[in-house]
Design a protein around this motif. Structure first.
Motif, PDB file in Angstrom:
ATOM      1  N   ALA A  77      37.327 -22.055 -14.522  1.00 27.70           N
ATOM      2  CA  ALA A  77      38.560 -21.273 -14.336  1.00 27.70           C
ATOM      3  C   ALA A  77      38.573 -20.049 -15.239  1.00 27.70           C
ATOM      4  N   ASP A  78      38.115 -20.224 -16.482  1.00 25.40           N
ATOM      5  CA  ASP A  78      38.056 -19.089 -17.412  1.00 25.40           C
ATOM      6  C   ASP A  78      37.042 -18.058 -16.935  1.00 25.40           C
ATOM      7  N   ALA A  79      35.909 -18.524 -16.424  1.00 26.72           N
ATOM      8  CA  ALA A  79      34.906 -17.603 -15.895  1.00 26.72           C
ATOM      9  C   ALA A  79      35.447 -16.842 -14.687  1.00 26.72           C
ATOM     10  N   GLY A  80      36.219 -17.522 -13.864  1.00 31.87           N
ATOM     11  CA  GLY A  80      36.846 -16.846 -12.728  1.00 31.87           C
ATOM     12  C   GLY A  80      37.801 -15.753 -13.177  1.00 31.87           C
ATOM     13  N   ARG A  81      38.558 -16.030 -14.230  1.00 30.99           N
ATOM     14  CA  ARG A  81      39.481 -15.020 -14.756  1.00 30.99           C
ATOM     15  C   ARG A  81      38.711 -13.811 -15.283  1.00 30.99           C
ATOM     16  N   LEU A  82      37.621 -14.068 -16.018  1.00 31.12           N
ATOM     17  CA  LEU A  82      36.798 -12.971 -16.512  1.00 31.12           C
ATOM     18  C   LEU A  82      36.205 -12.162 -15.350  1.00 31.12           C
ATOM     19  N   ALA A  83      35.777 -12.856 -14.306  1.00 30.13           N
ATOM     20  CA  ALA A  83      35.223 -12.158 -13.137  1.00 30.13           C
ATOM     21  C   ALA A  83      36.270 -11.253 -12.506  1.00 30.13           C
ATOM     22  N   LEU A  84      37.487 -11.747 -12.388  1.00 31.26           N
ATOM     23  CA  LEU A  84      38.549 -10.944 -11.790  1.00 31.26           C
ATOM     24  C   LEU A  84      38.863  -9.724 -12.648  1.00 31.26           C
ATOM     25  N   LEU A  85      38.896  -9.913 -13.958  1.00 28.74           N
ATOM     26  CA  LEU A  85      39.181  -8.798 -14.865  1.00 28.74           C
ATOM     27  C   LEU A  85      38.067  -7.757 -14.848  1.00 28.74           C
ATOM     28  N   ASN A  86      36.886  -8.159 -14.405  1.00 27.68           N
ATOM     29  CA  ASN A  86      35.750  -7.252 -14.396  1.00 27.68           C
ATOM     30  C   ASN A  86      35.335  -6.870 -12.975  1.00 27.68           C
ATOM     31  N   ASN A  87      36.338  -6.817 -12.086  1.00 29.71           N
ATOM     32  CA  ASN A  87      36.149  -6.300 -10.728  1.00 29.71           C
ATOM     33  C   ASN A  87      35.139  -7.079  -9.910  1.00 29.71           C
ATOM     34  N   ARG A  88      35.179  -8.400 -10.048  1.00 33.19           N
ATOM     35  CA  ARG A  88      34.340  -9.255  -9.211  1.00 33.19           C
ATOM     36  C   ARG A  88      35.234 -10.274  -8.503  1.00 33.19           C
ATOM     37  N   PRO A  89      36.078  -9.804  -7.577  1.00 31.29           N
ATOM     38  CA  PRO A  89      37.056 -10.701  -6.934  1.00 31.29           C
ATOM     39  C   PRO A  89      36.407 -11.818  -6.135  1.00 31.29           C
ATOM     40  N   GLY A  90      35.240 -11.547  -5.530  1.00 25.43           N
ATOM     41  CA  GLY A  90      34.582 -12.600  -4.770  1.00 25.43           C
ATOM     42  C   GLY A  90      34.155 -13.761  -5.643  1.00 25.43           C
ATOM     43  N   ALA A  91      33.589 -13.443  -6.809  1.00 30.62           N
ATOM     44  CA  ALA A  91      33.187 -14.496  -7.739  1.00 30.62           C
ATOM     45  C   ALA A  91      34.403 -15.238  -8.272  1.00 30.62           C
ATOM     46  N   ALA A  92      35.473 -14.506  -8.525  1.00 31.81           N
ATOM     47  CA  ALA A  92      36.699 -15.145  -9.008  1.00 31.81           C
ATOM     48  C   ALA A  92      37.265 -16.089  -7.960  1.00 31.81           C
TER      49      ALA A  92
END
Length: 468
Positions: A279-294
């Motif tokens: 879940a934390d990795a998903g949040r980091l992905a979203l904050l770094n413009n990787r919505p698919g990974a999030a």
């Protein structure tokens, strides 16, 4: 005195006539627990289980106990909570007054009453000043727990002018620091005040007490003190558990703009089946413009270990699913949000809309949509959901009349599709085509576009009413 008797009568009537929704816990069992304690436990278990409701017999027994002990603070609190959550407007106003009376005490029931007043959403009979007053008292009450204090501070910060934020933050630091400094540090950094975290948690504390490592480490990163953060993680390397170490390295990598960091963190979380890390990795992905990974990370957590997906992440997942037009995933996220906050009308409205689109019986959901709209009669989204229920129940006239209650509020593309469908069903084809003119399938969920399917093959094939 007459007013007090009337209020008690209203609350009792609310308890007798409606199912209870009681989410907060009562006091612990003791050898001196009252005879009705097992009853309260059964009610609490029913309420805390999604989809369950207390039995009618339990409600009748609860009312009898209240009538025999009308001054008992726990029973007063319980019967007020009943009407506060699901009573009609008159019952809710009486419950609010009762909760406010209880909130003035120096006991656990006062804190519980303040939590009900401050943390449940706005609806008819509940005003912003009621919530803010309760939040201020909850923040300062001597028996409030740290999480409740910080929830109260969140409410105050969101609703007050920036000029008052310094005082609210100072009060939160003063009240929570001695209770849970690590929680306070995480909260302060999350609110954009990492320097306050650094002031609250010293370097020595972070180097000697592992629970203070992450709060100070993340505050250092937030203030761009990369080298001190690197030195801190190097010092604590052998004392941190693998999950904390993986999280720290991931956040440090993001701060250093390492493009492979998020992928490594996602892989680590999957390999170790660590859903909190995922879940934390998903949040980091979203904050770094990787919505698919999030979206993929959040969806896995929701499926495998939903308790590790907090409300913010679940809300983000709902938005991500809607963006990529995944109705099933959006529905699962909406169900989770509604289960977590069963008294929040926005969550219930989202769930109603998605269930209607997913084939739920519209006749059964009509009443649910009406009740949700009653919580906020002017909310355009709530109005549209009721209109959708009418339309799918085969009553386009009622749907169209309901949509008129929006009073000119701008329509989303999906709502334009709904309006066009109701007009087609009323044989007002020219007006319907006008509303369908500028919308396209990519702007909405497939099921929303499918509302137009019965009214023209060109619409079913994914073309607008203009043929484009």
């Amino acid at each position: 005195m007459k007013k007090q008797h009337r209020r008690a009568a209203l609350l009792a009537a609310g308890l007798a006539g409606i199912a209870i929704w009681w989410g907060n816990r009562g006091g612990p069992d003791t050898p001196e627990s009252p005879a009705w304690e097992p009853l309260a436990k059964r009610i609490r278990l029913a309420i805390e289980t999604p989809g369950e409701r207390p039995k009618a017999e339990d409600l009748r027994q609860l009312l009898q106990h209240y009538q025999s002990e009308p001054d008992n603070p726990r029973l007063r609190l319980l019967r007020a909570r009943v009407s506060w959550r699901i009573g009609n407007l008159e019952h809710r106003i009486a419950a609010k007054t009762e909760l406010q009376d209880l909130s003035t005490g120096n006991h656990e029931q006062a804190v519980s009453a303040l939590m009900d007043l401050a943390l449940l959403p706005l609806r008819q009979g509940v005003f912003e000043e009621d919530i803010l007053q309760a939040a201020d008292l909850l923040l300062q009450h001597p028996l409030s727990n740290p999480a409740a204090r910080l929830r109260a501070a969140d409410i105050l910060l969101a609703a007050t002018l920036p000029a008052k934020h310094k005082d609210i933050l100072a009060m939160a630091v003063h009240k929570v620091r001695a209770q849970d400094k690590a929680l306070l540090g995480n909260w302060l950094t999350g609110k954009g005040h990492p320097r306050l975290t650094l002031a609250a948690i010293s370097e020595e504390e972070a180097r000697t007490q592992p629970q203070f490592f992450l709060p100070r480490f993340q505050a250092l990163l937030a203030t761009r003190q990369i080298q001190p953060a690197q030195e801190l993680i190097d010092h604590m390397q052998s004392r941190l558990d693998p999950a904390t170490l993986a999280k720290a390295h991931a956040h440090l990598g993001v701060a250093n703009a390492d493009p492979a960091t998020i992928t490594r963190y996602l892989d680590w979380a999957h390999e170790h089946q660590d859903y909190a890390a995922l879940a934390d990795a998903g949040r980091l992905a979203l904050l770094n413009n990787r919505p698919g990974a999030a979206r993929a990370a959040y969806a896995t957590v929701l499926e495998q270990s939903p308790e590790h997906l907090d409300l913010d992440a679940c809300t983000q997942l709902l938005q991500l699913a809607l963006h990529v037009r995944e109705t099933g995933l959006a529905l699962q996220a909406a169900k989770t949000l509604q289960n977590r906050s069963p008294y929040h009308p926005a969550h219930q409205n989202n769930l109603n809309w998605l269930m209607l689109l997913s084939g739920a019986d519209p006749e059964l959901l009509l009443q649910e949509a009406r009740q949700t709209l009653a919580a906020n009669p002017r909310n355009p989204s709530f109005i549209s959901t009721l209109a959708l229920a009418h339309h799918l129940a085969g009553n386009p006239d009622a749907a169209n009349q309901t949509l008129r209650r929006r009073h000119g509020a701008p329509l989303q593309p999906s709502e334009k599709a709904l309006l066009a469908a109701t007009l087609f069903a009323q044989n007002k084809n020219d007006e319907a085509r006008k509303w369908a003119r500028d919308i396209a399938p990519a702007q909405m969920l497939p099921e929303e576009w499918a509302l137009l399917k019965p009214y023209g093959p060109e619409l079913a094939d994914g073309h607008s009413a203009t043929g484009n």
